[in-house]
Design an enzyme around this catalytic site. Structure first.
Site, PDB file in Angstrom:
ATOM      1  N   ASP A 263      -0.657  13.070   8.603  1.00  0.00           N
ATOM      2  CA  ASP A 263      -1.706  13.026   9.219  1.00  0.00           C
ATOM      3  C   ASP A 263      -2.760  14.248   9.560  1.00  0.00           C
ATOM      4  OD1 ASP A 263      -3.799  11.844  11.136  1.00  0.00           O
ATOM      5  OD2 ASP A 263      -2.242  11.185  12.631  1.00  0.00           O
TER       6      ASP A 263
ATOM      7  N   ASP B  38      -7.846   3.826  12.947  1.00  0.00           N
ATOM      8  CA  ASP B  38      -7.280   3.811  13.988  1.00  0.00           C
ATOM      9  C   ASP B  38      -7.672   2.653  14.799  1.00  0.00           C
ATOM     10  OD1 ASP B  38      -5.569   6.157  13.746  1.00  0.00           O
ATOM     11  OD2 ASP B  38      -6.909   7.411  14.927  1.00  0.00           O
TER      12      ASP B  38
END
Length: 727
Positions: free
Chosen positions: A478, A547
């Site tokens: 990430d 997301d």
């Protein structure tokens, strides 16, 4: 071996051609390398489109006897400044005496078999497919600079790979202040420009607009490719998804980039792509070289679907790591939206039990497992296991998952560091920051200085421990903030080199890891699609695209991303409702269909759900496994755009079967039924729809369409499963 590249010395013409495309250049006045054609394969070329030039007032003329030959009119392959070409340049170099004038002239060429492999950058890979590379050398005799232009063409691909290289062959230092990867000059012909814009949780939004006079420019100065303006532009005139010519360009790079589109007073168009010149420079000492990232130029005469399929095939064959290009990706359950930071050994073991029972193939332990990570404000960089949450560490969980025949993955954010960590106390000089100002926080974290080799080694060792000692077979990488202080405390290069040197350091890290352990699946994530680009695909076979898992927003995000990226490289999860990003409630059927249109996974509490809910998930996973080969390896078609209508429709097809998902969003009482036309099937064959057992001809479905019930309710989906009947 097929001859893909030819040079005609009688008319000074270079031709790159295969069964799909032709690309032609000419040397003018024994000096200038100019562009003549890029498009559909030609049987022959005799300069039929070469402009008839005339003298124009204010036009600079290098040869006063030929006033019609001016850089202002010439369609350069790589234009440079201060030569009478007042359009956007593709290269700028400052000499030691601050002189910024360069005058490159054609010098020579060579043709090599295969592709050019860049040491520090992702690039098109060599495969069994035949390829040839043309290198054209330009030279500035006064400044003593060699400019090499690279063109690679493949035997069976409508994609051309372009890049540039500057070499200082003199004795004094130089500073490259601009070097783009590709520049194309053509005529304005009422084309439209297609680009993408976006933000966190709303990536890959389609932008199609008319081209006005002047300069249009987009890109990134964030230290990452970013969701705002990913590296892609396409020009088209009358094209739709299935018809018309599309000229599309992208960049194999993950950092600061720029795309420029300029329409001048003579209706010339210049399209450019490369490093962001506002945040870049590079000093070259005597004998040193600098390579630009590679650009990809794709031509399609079958609309935007044809353009996308060209990129999908090229990325699969020439970018994705060979170990993963045809390998099934595991169906995973991720802990994040189930637990957020509240993870522990007992809970993850229950998650493994439930995952094994339902048919999942990998469990991913997301954020919260290390340091004192109970919020986003702490512990990044202190990658020791939280022994209160996991008293025995991570390896027993990996072993337990293996006993249950389930893989195990783990989340990292390796490029970041939190304040008040042990790492920052030991190595304050590892933080990316100016020497004069306090660095800015983003998401309560700083960025590590990846130009520092010690930092690179720290990250490599940290992730190797998870692979070699714990045995994880999946790593979610990430990156949740962009650069604000792009400076190094320990390195001595100029600050304008920083962002590119950061990317070189990043690429070195992931290159070592993925080459050493190709069997480990690395997934790219940057708060979703914040760093989704072809460069990342070289190392990360798949990307968590957003997301935002909402059943409405995801239609546009996945539809837009498919313009560039193959379905195998996009991950999508079924999440709980109300949706955590939008609070919208969408049916399980619709959410499952959207996730099934990607590398599929889940992100919800599968431990506490009812038996009826578990039954639905088992069936979904079973169906997806049966259809996975078609979804991952079939040809993907966009049929209806959610940017233009109330429906979103796409199709996965091979020679024997097609699966179509029809998403209808707002229910309208005046729509008595839906009608979906399904092109791209075999028009001479019959197809049976598997739910109704009705038989239709391929030509009937393409031209008459298929009528569907317009069910009441919003954001619904219908699945059409067609199987070709044997003749």
């Amino acid at each position: 071996m097929q001859e893909l590249i030819r040079f005609n010395s009688e008319n000074n013409m270079f031709t790159l051609s295969n069964n799909h495309i032709t690309y032609i250049m000419e040397i003018v006045e024994h000096s200038y390398l100019v562009h003549r054609y890029w498009g559909k394969k030609l049987a022959g070329y005799h300069f039929s489109n070469r402009p008839l030039l005339n003298k124009r007032t204010f036009a600079a003329t290098p040869n006063n006897e030929k006033p019609e030959i001016s850089p202002e009119f010439l369609p350069f392959e790589l234009p440079f400044s201060h030569q009478g070409d007042y359009r956007s340049s593709a290269i700028q170099i400052q000499q030691e005496n601050a002189d910024e004038i360069t005058r490159f002239c054609y010098k020579s060429y060579e043709i090599q078999n295969g592709v050019i492999e860049l040491t520090d950058l992702p690039h098109a890979r060599n495969t069994d497919e035949q390829a040839q590379t043309l290198i054209i050398y330009l030279y500035d005799q006064i400044a003593e600079i060699e400019l090499a232009l690279y063109y690679t063409i493949f035997e069976d691909s409508p994609v051309i790979v372009r890049s540039s290289r500057v070499k200082n062959v003199g004795t004094q230092s130089l500073k490259v202040t601009k070097l783009l990867s590709a520049s194309i000059d053509t005529r304005y012909d009422q084309q439209l420009a297609t680009t993408f814009y976006g933000t966190h949780q709303k990536e890959f939004q389609l932008n199609r607009s008319k081209i006005q006079h002047g300069l249009f420019k987009i890109g990134s100065s964030r230290g990452a490719s970013g969701p705002q303006y990913p590296p892609f532009i396409a020009l088209s005139k009358d094209a739709n998804e299935f018809q018309g010519e599309v000229y599309a360009i992208t960049l194999i790079y993950s950092g600061n980039h720029e795309i420029a589109l300029e329409r001048d007073q003579y209706n010339h168009l210049r399209i450019q792509i490369g490093l962001n010149s506002e945040t870049f420079s590079w000093r070259l000492e005597a004998g040193e070289t600098f390579y630009s990232p590679q650009a990809l130029l794709s031509y399609s005469d079958q609309g935007f679907n044809g353009s996308s399929q060209s990129f999908h095939q090229f990325f699969t064959n020439h970018l994705i790591h060979p170990a993963w290009k045809s390998k099934d990706r595991p169906i995973l359950i991720n802990s994040w939206e189930m637990t957020y930071y509240d993870v522990n050994d007992k809970l993850i073991r229950k998650l493994i039990d439930a995952a094994s029972d339902l048919g999942f193939e990998t469990v991913v332990l997301d954020d919260g497992w290390y340091g004192q990570r109970n919020s986003s404000k702490t512990s990044l960089g202190d990658w020791s296991v939280d022994t209160e949450k996991f008293p025995e560490g991570i390896k027993p969980l990996v072993d337990y998952a293996k006993q249950k025949n389930v893989g195990f993955g783990i989340w990292f954010e390796p490029e970041m560091i939190s304040p008040n960590t042990e790492l920052i106390q030991k190595h304050p000089d590892w933080v990316m920051r100016s020497k004069n100002y306090e660095p800015l926080l983003g998401r309560s974290q700083y960025v590590l200085d990846l130009t520092n080799v010690d930092v690179q080694e720290f990250i490599i060792i940290t992730l190797l421990k998870a692979i070699t000692e714990w045995g994880v077979n999946y790593i979610k990488w990430d990156m949740n903030r962009h650069m604000t202080d792009p400076f190094s405390q320990s390195q001595t290069f100029e600050s304008s080199e920083y962002s590119h040197r950061y990317m070189i350091g990043f690429y070195r890290i992931v290159n070592e890891l993925t080459n050493a352990y190709p069997e480990v699946l690395f997934e790219n994530c940057s708060s979703g699609g914040g760093r989704l680009d072809p460069g990342m695909l070289f190392y990360f076979p798949q990307t968590w695209i957003s997301d935002n898992t909402d059943g409405l927003d995801r239609q546009q995000i996945q539809y837009g991303a498919s313009y560039l990226f193959p379905i195998s490289s996009i991950t999508g999860h079924v999440s709980d409702v109300p949706n955590h990003q939008t609070n919208r409630v969408v049916s399980f059927k619709t959410r499952a269909a959207l996730a099934s249109s990607t590398n599929m996974g889940y992100e919800m509490d599968i431990i506490q759900m009812s038996n009826e809910e578990k039954k639905s998930i088992r069936k979904h996973l079973k169906d997806y496994k049966q259809e996975r080969a078609l979804i991952m390896k079939g040809t993907f078609y966009r049929l209806h755009s959610p940017f233009e209508s109330n429906t979103c429709v796409w199709m996965f097809a091979n020679k024997k079967q097609a699966i179509i998902y029809v998403f209808r969003n707002v229910y309208q009482v005046y729509d008595l039924s839906l009608l979906i036309k399904i092109p791209a099937l075999d028009s001479q064959s019959l197809y049976q729809e598997q739910r109704t057992k009705q038989v239709y001809s391929g030509s009937e479905l393409a031209n008459c369409g298929l009528a569907l019930e317009n069910t009441k309710g919003d954001i619904i989906v219908q699945k059409i499963n067609l199987k070709k009947l044997e003749e």
